[in-house]
Structures are given as C-alpha cells and as structure tokens.
Design a protein around this motif. Structure first.
Motif: not given
Length: 318
Positions: A283, A8, A3-5, A285
């Motif tokens: 990043n 983050s 759920r991170y971007t 993901q």
C-alpha cells in the motif's frame, strides 16, 4: 518515508512524482489491458518518460495497450518487446534486443506473473509458476544488468504478493516431484517468495554499485491473473460471495486498478524510499513487518541466487 497511503491512486502518485518520471526509460513486463502493469504503463506515459518499453508474450496484446496509450498520449515514445518468460530462449532474445538499444533503461518493473494454475512446466522443464514468475525474471534482469553501466543507477521492482505467505522456496523440491505432489497455491507462494528474495539479493550484491530494488504487494485486485480460479474457490477463500460479488471486508485489502498500480509507481520512482533498498512494500509504504521472515532472509536469498544460476546455466558476478 513515502507520504502516500493505501488510498493513493496512480493519478495522484504520478502527478506528484512527475519530475522523476519525466525523461526516465522504463520497461514493464506483463503489460496487458486491464492489468496492473497495463495501468502503470498508461499512467506513467502521461508524464513524458523518454522511453516506455511494453513487454509481453503476445504482440497483439502489446499493440492493444500501445493503442490505448497513444489514444491518451499521442506523443508517448513506446517500444514493444516480445518476451515469453517461460522460455529462456525467448528471454535471451528479448534481452539482446534491449541491450542493443542506444539508450539504457533505468527502471525495470518485473510485473508479469501467473497464479494458481494447473501443473505445467516451462520450455526447460521447470514448474511453470516458479519458472515464469521468478526464474524468467531472474534471467532477463541479470542479462540486462550485466550489460549496463550500473553506476548510472537502475531500479528493479519485483511484483510479489501477500500470497508469498503460502510457502517458502522449496529448495529441496521446487518442482513438486515433477507434479506428483503439486499444490498450486504452495507453488504460487514459492514463486512470490522468490520475487522478494530476488530484491534482497540485488540490494545486497549491487546496492553499492547503483542498483535499487524493491518487492511489493499491490493489494488484492481481480485481474486476468485469476482466470484459472473457479467461483467456488473465490468463495472458499472468502474473497467473493456466492453470487460472484466481491467481499469488501477491509482486511482483504481490495484495491482499485489505479490504487494497485500506484505501489509499482512509488517503488519505481519515489526517491524517499531509497534508503530501504531490498525492502518489501505494501500500500505504497515500505513494510517489512508484513513479510514472512523467510522471504527477506539473506541466507535464503543467497541460496536462491545460486539455485537460479544453476537453473539458467549461467553465473552472474558483478
């Protein structure tokens, strides 16, 4: 999926993953002040890992980062490990020290590396970037894994780079004709591709035995790894302006130190990515689409494993 971007930070990620960090036993290579590994160690230390092993070449440097951690979190349980990845003798000694500990590590972050340096060789005569960035970590990781009860689970994180796109592993001439046709960026690309293929191999060979492995690009960040580059090289690459200031073009994916370290922490602790074993992260993901095909190719991974065993003079069968 995670759920991170890209935005983050390590602070945000560690707070969210505090339950996973607490009680973990983690070893990070290449831990120096102002580095991605140093930042990751500092952030992780705040959330009660059972053991935090700081590994690097110089004991003085390790003591400096340990002092910074203790000043921030006095209760942090740290251990210093002298590890020179350009010397297989040093690697074997360090692995013996880790394997003698009463508790096994469950997370290994292979963060140490060198970039775009003049031609040089390891103690064993291997081109220095390939020998340090990949072969050193290959040997150290396998010496630790081969003594561990894998059913307890272990995560191996290999820090790669967008620079892997500068070249595949040169199976036919990994030493650049002993420096006669050396290109420092191709050599860097080769080593970073090797980091990714190593994760592919670990997932393939040991995934069903409890090993998870991810490679990653932490984003573009100016740390000590770029100390060999002259300003004109930064400018030519488009990374900096002629006055030395950073070109903040969004396509360059510049990260703060905290943002860069976040991807290491996500790769190490986020349970939501474990179904993507062997993958490449960008990043925070999983993003295999951003990887060059040759860097995730299982046949290349198997070929590199065989070459790596040959270069360290030891086979690892699990």
């Amino acid at each position: 999926m995670t759920r991170y971007t890209a935005q983050s930070t390590s602070e945000e990620v560690c707070k969210d993953l505090s339950g996973q960090i607490q009680g973990s036993r983690v070893l990070i290579t290449g831990v120096t002040p102002g580095s991605i590994g140093g930042e990751a160690a500092l952030q992780i230390s705040r959330y009660s890992p059972a053991l935090l092993i700081l590994a690097g070449r110089a004991i003085e440097t390790l003591r400096a980062i340990e002092d910074a951690i203790k000043a921030d979190t006095p209760s942090a349980n740290t251990k210093l490990l002298t590890l020179d990845l350009s010397s297989q003798e040093s690697i074997r000694k360090a692995a013996d020290e880790v394997n003698a500990l009463p508790e096994q590590i469950d997370i290994l972050i292979n963060n140490a590396g060198t970039m775009a340096i003049p031609y040089g060789v390891t103690k064993e005569g291997l081109e220095l970037q390939f020998g340090t960035n990949h072969i050193g970590h290959f040997l150290f990781t396998n010496l630790v894994l081969s003594k561990k009860d894998l059913s307890c689970g272990i995560k191996v994180v290999n820090v790669s780079s967008l620079g892997h796109k500068r070249g595949p592993v040169r199976f036919y001439d990994y030493n650049f004709q002993d420096g006669k046709c050396y290109d420092k960026w191709q050599a860097y690309g080769q080593s970073k591709t090797a980091n990714m293929l190593f994760s592919v191999s670990l997932a393939e060979k040991l995934g069903d035995k409890g090993v998870k492995s991810f490679s990653l690009y932490p984003g573009r960040i100016e740390t000590g790894i770029g100390r060999h580059l002259k300003l004109e090289e930064w400018v030519k690459a488009g990374w900096k302006h002629e006055d030395g200031s950073i070109n903040h073009d969004l396509d360059l994916n510049w990260r703060s130190l905290s943002q860069a370290a976040a991807t290491l922490i996500v790769a190490a602790y986020d349970p939501s990515i474990e179904g993507s074993n062997g993958s490449y992260m960008v990043n925070n993901q999983v993003n295999n689409g951003e990887a060059a095909d040759y860097a995730l190719d299982p046949k290349n991974a198997e070929r590199l494993w065989a070459l790596s065993e040959e270069l360290v003079g030891q086979k690892f069968s699990y």
